[in-house]
Scaffold this motif. Structure first.
Motif, mmCIF file in Angstrom:
data_model
loop_
_atom_site.group_PDB
_atom_site.id
_atom_site.type_symbol
_atom_site.label_atom_id
_atom_site.label_comp_id
_atom_site.label_asym_id
_atom_site.label_seq_id
_atom_site.Cartn_x
_atom_site.Cartn_y
_atom_site.Cartn_z
ATOM 1 N N LEU A 45 0.824 -1.201 0.000
ATOM 2 C CA LEU A 45 0.000 0.000 0.000
ATOM 3 C C LEU A 45 0.863 1.258 0.000
ATOM 4 N N ARG A 46 1.941 1.253 0.767
ATOM 5 C CA ARG A 46 2.817 2.426 0.806
ATOM 6 C C ARG A 46 3.453 2.662 -0.553
ATOM 7 N N GLN A 47 3.877 1.620 -1.232
ATOM 8 C CA GLN A 47 4.467 1.783 -2.555
ATOM 9 C C GLN A 47 3.452 2.306 -3.563
ATOM 10 N N LEU A 48 2.212 1.871 -3.441
ATOM 11 C CA LEU A 48 1.168 2.336 -4.349
ATOM 12 C C LEU A 48 0.868 3.820 -4.169
ATOM 13 N N LYS A 49 0.863 4.280 -2.946
ATOM 14 C CA LYS A 49 0.458 5.661 -2.693
ATOM 15 C C LYS A 49 1.610 6.657 -2.779
ATOM 16 N N SER A 50 2.848 6.185 -2.756
ATOM 17 C CA SER A 50 3.993 7.089 -2.754
ATOM 18 C C SER A 50 4.205 7.709 -4.129
ATOM 19 N N LYS A 51 4.652 8.940 -4.124
ATOM 20 C CA LYS A 51 5.041 9.590 -5.372
ATOM 21 C C LYS A 51 6.314 10.398 -5.144
ATOM 22 N N GLY A 52 7.119 10.468 -6.177
ATOM 23 C CA GLY A 52 8.289 11.327 -6.151
ATOM 24 C C GLY A 52 9.417 10.880 -5.260
ATOM 25 N N GLU A 53 9.401 9.621 -4.755
ATOM 26 C CA GLU A 53 10.462 9.155 -3.866
ATOM 27 C C GLU A 53 11.779 9.004 -4.637
ATOM 28 N N MET A 54 12.894 9.080 -3.943
ATOM 29 C CA MET A 54 14.196 9.008 -4.601
ATOM 30 C C MET A 54 14.457 7.653 -5.242
ATOM 31 N N SER A 277 -8.218 -5.885 0.309
ATOM 32 C CA SER A 277 -9.056 -4.931 1.010
ATOM 33 C C SER A 277 -9.141 -3.616 0.253
ATOM 34 N N ASP A 278 -10.335 -3.037 0.212
ATOM 35 C CA ASP A 278 -10.503 -1.717 -0.375
ATOM 36 C C ASP A 278 -10.039 -0.622 0.555
ATOM 37 N N SER A 279 -10.026 -0.894 1.850
ATOM 38 C CA SER A 279 -9.747 0.153 2.828
ATOM 39 C C SER A 279 -8.257 0.429 2.920
ATOM 40 N N LEU A 280 -7.940 1.677 3.252
ATOM 41 C CA LEU A 280 -6.563 2.088 3.466
ATOM 42 C C LEU A 280 -6.431 2.621 4.880
ATOM 43 N N PRO A 281 -5.259 2.507 5.468
ATOM 44 C CA PRO A 281 -5.072 3.077 6.796
ATOM 45 C C PRO A 281 -5.288 4.584 6.774
ATOM 46 N N SER A 282 -5.494 5.146 7.932
ATOM 47 C CA SER A 282 -5.698 6.585 8.039
ATOM 48 C C SER A 282 -4.493 7.326 7.473
ATOM 49 N N GLY A 283 -4.754 8.338 6.649
ATOM 50 C CA GLY A 283 -3.677 9.094 6.037
ATOM 51 C C GLY A 283 -3.241 8.563 4.689
ATOM 52 N N TYR A 284 -3.844 7.438 4.227
ATOM 53 C CA TYR A 284 -3.430 6.851 2.963
ATOM 54 C C TYR A 284 -4.509 6.982 1.891
ATOM 55 N N SER A 290 1.794 14.570 -0.560
ATOM 56 C CA SER A 290 3.257 14.619 -0.541
ATOM 57 C C SER A 290 3.817 13.606 0.431
ATOM 58 N N ASN A 291 5.029 13.125 0.120
ATOM 59 C CA ASN A 291 5.726 12.177 0.978
ATOM 60 C C ASN A 291 6.592 12.930 1.975
ATOM 61 N N PRO A 292 6.939 12.316 3.100
ATOM 62 C CA PRO A 292 7.890 12.946 4.003
ATOM 63 C C PRO A 292 9.246 13.053 3.356
ATOM 64 N N PRO A 293 10.086 14.001 3.796
ATOM 65 C CA PRO A 293 11.415 14.165 3.194
ATOM 66 C C PRO A 293 12.213 12.873 3.272
ATOM 67 N N GLN A 294 12.952 12.599 2.208
ATOM 68 C CA GLN A 294 13.749 11.390 2.161
ATOM 69 C C GLN A 294 15.199 11.765 1.864
ATOM 70 N N GLN A 295 16.076 10.884 2.261
ATOM 71 C CA GLN A 295 17.495 11.110 2.020
ATOM 72 C C GLN A 295 17.776 11.128 0.526
ATOM 73 N N ALA A 296 18.574 12.068 0.080
ATOM 74 C CA ALA A 296 18.899 12.187 -1.341
ATOM 75 C C ALA A 296 19.994 11.193 -1.698
#
Length: 378
Positions: A45-54, A277-284, A290-296
């Motif tokens: 689920l995290r991989q599906l919803k993430s965008k712009g990660e390094m 499951s169709d449901s996503l955790p809260s915040g997803y 936007s994603n949280p800052p990640q190491q470059a």
């Protein structure tokens, strides 16, 4: 559902350059293909919803994404690329089927490496974010895009236009900014109309049309609760449909699909609730947030994992006229598969057109020989 295995996908796309163009759903199409080229796993689920990660599964962010300010505007950019010893997959995030940015992408194709496969869709942003009366504008941009694309790419390139998947009546998404929220109830009907225009025009230009709206009309339980995006099971089915069609276009038989599906189901049994499951955790709920800052950092080219598969599944079978040849830079790898005619027509309702393609592998011109004549990839 008949599924394509990691081994089959790796061999089918051996020395192929694949480009995926489109929005966040097309990004997930890219991600699932990258995942399948390395292992049998489904996207999380995290991989599906993430965008712009390094980095995602050994790929790298080439342009845009978290390298620039993250936003939900029409000027958002994200270019990703996965490269291994024998695979090259690239993704461009686009919000309009034809624009100055799309023209710059087409110029990359004109002046650089020519893709073997182009998987493209652009619709929801086009019909919601630019003009309230979108029909004429969308038709004109479709015409310009197909005209220029067909003039730039060689005829051997397999171009697959994906029709937009069904939207729910109530939707959420990064594209749905407050200024256009009043359009949400009507968008699902506009998508059907836009699919008709784009599919008809793509077919007229001799491109292949994958009707994902038709394919998933009875699979709405795999759509997430934002009403726009889809879960990992749905995306593996999309990948399988795309690869099955590519195999048919290139004259490749991929046997034992049912056994592969059984094997994958067993391997993912412990995680079935997450993927079904169709449901996503809260915040997803919003895939575009936007994603949280990640190491470059960036990963280099990655090798391909090779999980064990059932012994009864043979590798893909190639037709004799699509035999690999020695091409540039001493590339002399020849598959050891036997060649037989391919006469199956097992998913006639998937594509609106289906064209035989001569074998074309420009990616091999740019890859030095890493194997002797008698060695095989697996």
């Amino acid at each position: 559902m008949k599924s394509v295995s990691h081994r089959q996908a790796s061999q089918l796309l051996h020395n192929k350059f694949v480009v995926v163009l489109g929005d966040s759903i097309q990004r997930s199409v890219y991600k699932d293909l990258v995942m399948l080229l390395q292992k049998e796993n489904y996207l999380t689920l995290r991989q599906l919803k993430s965008k712009g990660e390094m980095s995602f599964e050994q790929d790298c962010l080439v342009e845009g994404g978290c390298l620039s300010p993250m936003h939900n505007g029409t000027e958002y950019r994200e270019v990703r690329q996965f490269q291994s010893a024998h695979h090259l997959v690239r993704f461009y995030f686009v919000t309009r089927v034809y624009s100055r940015y799309m023209q710059s992408i087409l110029d990359d194709f004109r002046n650089g490496l020519k893709p073997d496969v182009v998987i493209v869709n652009s619709c929801v942003w086009d019909i919601s974010r630019y003009h309230s009366r979108w029909i004429d504008d969308y038709k004109e941009n479709l015409y310009r895009f197909f005209e220029k694309l067909s003039g730039i790419l060689p005829k051997e390139t397999l171009i697959i236009w994906n029709l937009t998947m069904p939207l729910a009546e109530r939707i959420k998404g990064g594209f749905l900014v407050p200024e256009i929220e009043h359009k949400a109830p009507q968008l699902r009907y506009d998508v059907i109309e836009a699919n008709f225009y784009s599919g008809t025009l793509a077919d007229a230009y001799g491109m292949d049309v994958l009707d994902l709206h038709f394919q998933f009309r009875f699979s709405l339980h795999h759509r997430t609760k934002d009403g726009v995006h889809w879960n990992a099971i749905a995306h593996r089915r999309i990948t399988s449909l795309l690869l099955q069609h590519a195999a048919q276009a290139w004259g490749v038989i991929m046997p034992c699909a049912v056994a592969v599906e059984s094997h994958q189901t067993q391997r993912n049994y412990n995680h079935r609730e997450e993927f079904y499951s169709d449901s996503l955790p809260s915040g997803y709920l919003n895939f575009e947030e936007s994603n949280p800052p990640q190491q470059a950092y960036r990963h280099g080219a990655a090798g391909v994992n090779r999980p064990a598969l059932p012994r009864q599944c043979p590798p893909p079978v190639y037709r004799h006229k699509y035999r690999h040849r020695q091409v540039g830079h001493g590339f002399n790898y020849i598959p050891h598969h036997h060649y037989v005619p391919y006469n199956e027509h097992h998913h006639l309702n998937v594509m609106r057109s289906r064209h035989s393609r001569h074998h074309y592998a420009p990616y091999t011109h740019h890859r030095p020989n890493q194997y002797t004549r008698r060695e095989s990839y697996y």
